[in-house]
Scaffold this active site. Structure first.
Site, PDB file in Angstrom:
ATOM      1  N   ASP A   1       0.851  -1.202   0.000  1.00 52.89           N
ATOM      2  CA  ASP A   1       0.000   0.000   0.000  1.00 52.89           C
ATOM      3  C   ASP A   1       0.884   1.249   0.000  1.00 52.89           C
ATOM      4  OD1 ASP A   1      -2.871   1.048   0.469  1.00 52.89           O
ATOM      5  OD2 ASP A   1      -1.669   2.147   1.927  1.00 52.89           O
TER       6      ASP A   1
ATOM      7  N   LYS B   1      -2.139   6.283  -4.466  1.00 55.79           N
ATOM      8  CA  LYS B   1      -3.207   7.237  -4.114  1.00 55.79           C
ATOM      9  C   LYS B   1      -2.897   8.619  -4.684  1.00 55.79           C
ATOM     10  CE  LYS B   1      -3.585   4.763   0.257  1.00 55.79           C
ATOM     11  NZ  LYS B   1      -2.275   4.535   0.851  1.00 55.79           N
TER      12      LYS B   1
ATOM     13  N   HIS C   1      -7.053   9.885  -2.374  1.00 49.52           N
ATOM     14  CA  HIS C   1      -6.549   9.741  -1.004  1.00 49.52           C
ATOM     15  C   HIS C   1      -7.495  10.348   0.036  1.00 49.52           C
ATOM     16  CE1 HIS C   1      -2.470   9.224   1.229  1.00 49.52           C
ATOM     17  NE2 HIS C   1      -3.468   8.981   2.038  1.00 49.52           N
TER      18      HIS C   1
HETATM   19  P1  NDP Z   1      -0.694   0.604  11.746  1.00 45.78           P
HETATM   20  O1  NDP Z   1      -2.002   0.510  12.429  1.00 45.78           O
HETATM   21  O2  NDP Z   1      -0.377  -0.328  10.658  1.00 45.78           O
HETATM   22  O3  NDP Z   1       0.435   0.555  12.874  1.00 45.78           O
HETATM   23  C1  NDP Z   1       1.787   0.722  12.558  1.00 45.78           C
HETATM   24  C2  NDP Z   1       2.575   0.758  13.855  1.00 45.78           C
HETATM   25  O4  NDP Z   1       2.463  -0.482  14.543  1.00 45.78           O
HETATM   26  C3  NDP Z   1       4.047   1.002  13.618  1.00 45.78           C
HETATM   27  O5  NDP Z   1       4.503   1.838  14.659  1.00 45.78           O
HETATM   28  C4  NDP Z   1       4.657  -0.397  13.732  1.00 45.78           C
HETATM   29  O6  NDP Z   1       5.978  -0.317  14.213  1.00 45.78           O
HETATM   30  C5  NDP Z   1       3.747  -1.038  14.757  1.00 45.78           C
HETATM   31  N1  NDP Z   1       3.596  -2.501  14.612  1.00 45.78           N
HETATM   32  C6  NDP Z   1       3.503  -3.207  13.466  1.00 45.78           C
HETATM   33  N2  NDP Z   1       3.334  -4.522  13.739  1.00 45.78           N
HETATM   34  C7  NDP Z   1       3.327  -4.649  15.077  1.00 45.78           C
HETATM   35  C8  NDP Z   1       3.204  -5.758  15.964  1.00 45.78           C
HETATM   36  N3  NDP Z   1       3.034  -6.999  15.505  1.00 45.78           N
HETATM   37  N4  NDP Z   1       3.222  -5.518  17.309  1.00 45.78           N
HETATM   38  C9  NDP Z   1       3.376  -4.260  17.768  1.00 45.78           C
HETATM   39  N5  NDP Z   1       3.509  -3.179  16.994  1.00 45.78           N
HETATM   40  C10 NDP Z   1       3.479  -3.366  15.651  1.00 45.78           C
HETATM   41  O7  NDP Z   1      -0.547   2.142  11.288  1.00 45.78           O
HETATM   42  P2  NDP Z   1      -0.506   3.030   9.998  1.00 45.78           P
HETATM   43  O8  NDP Z   1      -1.114   4.311  10.431  1.00 45.78           O
HETATM   44  O9  NDP Z   1       0.827   3.034   9.400  1.00 45.78           O
HETATM   45  O10 NDP Z   1      -1.532   2.348   8.980  1.00 45.78           O
HETATM   46  C11 NDP Z   1      -1.162   1.298   8.111  1.00 45.78           C
HETATM   47  C12 NDP Z   1      -1.093   1.748   6.670  1.00 45.78           C
HETATM   48  O11 NDP Z   1      -2.353   2.243   6.235  1.00 45.78           O
HETATM   49  C13 NDP Z   1      -0.155   2.932   6.419  1.00 45.78           C
HETATM   50  O12 NDP Z   1       1.195   2.585   6.516  1.00 45.78           O
HETATM   51  C14 NDP Z   1      -0.630   3.355   5.043  1.00 45.78           C
HETATM   52  O13 NDP Z   1      -0.126   2.491   4.062  1.00 45.78           O
HETATM   53  C15 NDP Z   1      -2.141   3.221   5.220  1.00 45.78           C
HETATM   54  N6  NDP Z   1      -2.774   4.485   5.657  1.00 45.78           N
HETATM   55  C16 NDP Z   1      -3.650   5.102   4.797  1.00 45.78           C
HETATM   56  C17 NDP Z   1      -4.270   6.276   5.141  1.00 45.78           C
HETATM   57  C18 NDP Z   1      -5.220   6.913   4.201  1.00 45.78           C
HETATM   58  O14 NDP Z   1      -5.563   8.090   4.408  1.00 45.78           O
HETATM   59  N7  NDP Z   1      -5.694   6.213   3.187  1.00 45.78           N
HETATM   60  C19 NDP Z   1      -4.022   6.948   6.437  1.00 45.78           C
HETATM   61  C20 NDP Z   1      -3.124   6.197   7.300  1.00 45.78           C
HETATM   62  C21 NDP Z   1      -2.552   5.013   6.908  1.00 45.78           C
HETATM   63  P3  NDP Z   1       7.315  -0.647  13.340  1.00 45.78           P
HETATM   64  O15 NDP Z   1       7.144  -0.115  11.965  1.00 45.78           O
HETATM   65  O16 NDP Z   1       8.365   0.095  14.107  1.00 45.78           O
HETATM   66  O17 NDP Z   1       7.497  -2.133  13.387  1.00 45.78           O
END
Ligand code: NDP
Length: 312
Positions: free
Chosen positions: A47, A77, A108
């Site tokens: 994504d 997006k 987006h």
């Molecule tokens: P997530 O809900 O995916 O959470 C990500 C966080 O969780 C990071 O800090 C990561 O840390 C941590 N994490 C991942 N796996 C684990 C685990 N198994 N245990 C504990 N912590 C964990 O957040 P996002 O806001 O990034 O959302 C996901 C994706 O959605 C985005 O990356 C993007 O691609 C999309 N998105 C789209 C939006 C839109 O407007 N359309 C808005 C926001 C997001 P680490 O990386 O350090 O491992």
């Protein structure tokens, strides 16, 4: 295998149900995260977005994985400052990602920003508010999306962050019904009504921030933790399995190889293990006082969401 879990879209295509998110994945780390996800962990869905500022590096990771393009699902997006020039946005994205088509292209946010403003992504007015182009019609953005699909440059088209009210601005004149609406979805923001509305229209609700984004309190929520312990799962897996059980594809973000690998397998395990009673408990958390969004950009427009009112 977890990578085989797929969800059918209204255009007949099947989106891999578990993808890798790339927001806030920094250049320098995201190449390895993407390559690991595809090559080692078996992800087939990435994504991406222009505004994340890392499409070039995501593309490098895709290339380094060695997996052929036609085996991957890549989502992009169109950013808010590009509503009047969607093809230009797509061309920039394709070039940076190093591919000649996207599997899914989303609007987006339903917020057209001034393309000639004081910043390429986040233009502002003298009062500091974001510089919204109030004269632009979302239906004209959607027409451009439809044209790109016809031209074969994107296979599926959809939207993101569209409430029912914002969908009403594009659906009456749409030739193609959006395949997907990507939304913030998790037990603290389940948006039950909107998800049911989308289902009635044949639009797949997709979950972003499925874990509650960085520093999420959901991972310590007592109900989530209890359900996780009951099934021998991690809390993150319960959150992903909860969404998958509703036919909602998820895009958890991580740049940590061990978590990237664990999330795809754990999500599929949770999908199998979670019981109807677990889902029902998680479904109620928001109504029990825990309703909360984690992603609330300061748009100076009413997006039409029932739980989130922006000062206009
Ligand atoms: P997530 O809900 O995916 O959470 C990500 C966080 O969780 C990071 O800090 C990561 O840390 C941590 N994490 C991942 N796996 C684990 C685990 N198994 N245990 C504990 N912590 C964990 O957040 P996002 O806001 O990034 O959302 C996901 C994706 O959605 C985005 O990356 C993007 O691609 C999309 N998105 C789209 C939006 C839109 O407007 N359309 C808005 C926001 C997001 P680490 O990386 O350090 O491992």
């Amino acid at each position: 295998m977890a990578a085989d879990l797929k969800i059918k879209l209204n255009d007949g295509r099947e989106i891999p149900a578990i993808g890798l998110g790339t927001w806030q994945s920094q250049p320098g780390e995201v190449e390895n995260a993407v390559a690991h996800a595809i090559k080692e962990a078996g992800y087939r869905h990435i994504d991406c977005a222009w505004v994340y500022g890392n499409e070039k590096e995501v593309g490098d990771g895709i290339k380094a994985s060695g997996v052929p393009r036609d085996q991957l699902w890549i989502t992009g997006k169109v950013w808010c400052t590009y509503h009047t020039r969607v093809e230009e946005s797509l061309n920039e994205t394709l070039e940076k990602l190093g591919t000649d088509y996207l599997d899914l292209f989303l609007i987006h946010w339903p917020v057209p920003l001034n393309p000639k403003g004081n910043h390429p992504a986040f233009p502002t007015l003298p009062d500091g508010k974001r510089d919204v182009d109030h004269s632009w019609k979302l239906s004209d953005t959607w027409k451009q999306m439809e044209a790109l699909q016809k031209a074969g440059k994107v296979k599926s088209i959809g939207v993101s962050n569209f409430s029912e009210a914002k969908l009403a601005e594009i659906l009456p004149s749409a030739e193609v019904i959006p395949a997907v609406n990507q939304l913030e979805l998790h037990p603290y923001n389940p948006q039950h009504e909107l998800v049911a509305f989308l289902k009635s229209k044949g639009i797949v609700a997709q979950a972003y921030s499925p874990l509650g984004s960085a520093g999420s309190p959901l991972l310590q929520d007592e109900t989530v933790v209890r359900i996780a312990e009951k099934h021998g799962l991690q809390p993150a897996f319960v959150l992903l399995g909860y969404l998958l059980s509703k036919g909602i594809p998820v895009v958890p973000k991580s740049v940590t190889p061990a978590r990237i690998s664990a999330n795809i397998e754990g999500a599929a395990a949770a999908f199998k293990k979670l019981e109807q009673a677990d889902i029902a408990e998680l479904d109620k958390l928001a109504a029990e006082g825990k309703q909360r969004r984690f992603i609330t950009p300061p748009w100076p427009v009413d997006l039409g969401f029932k739980d989130w009112k922006n000062p206009v």
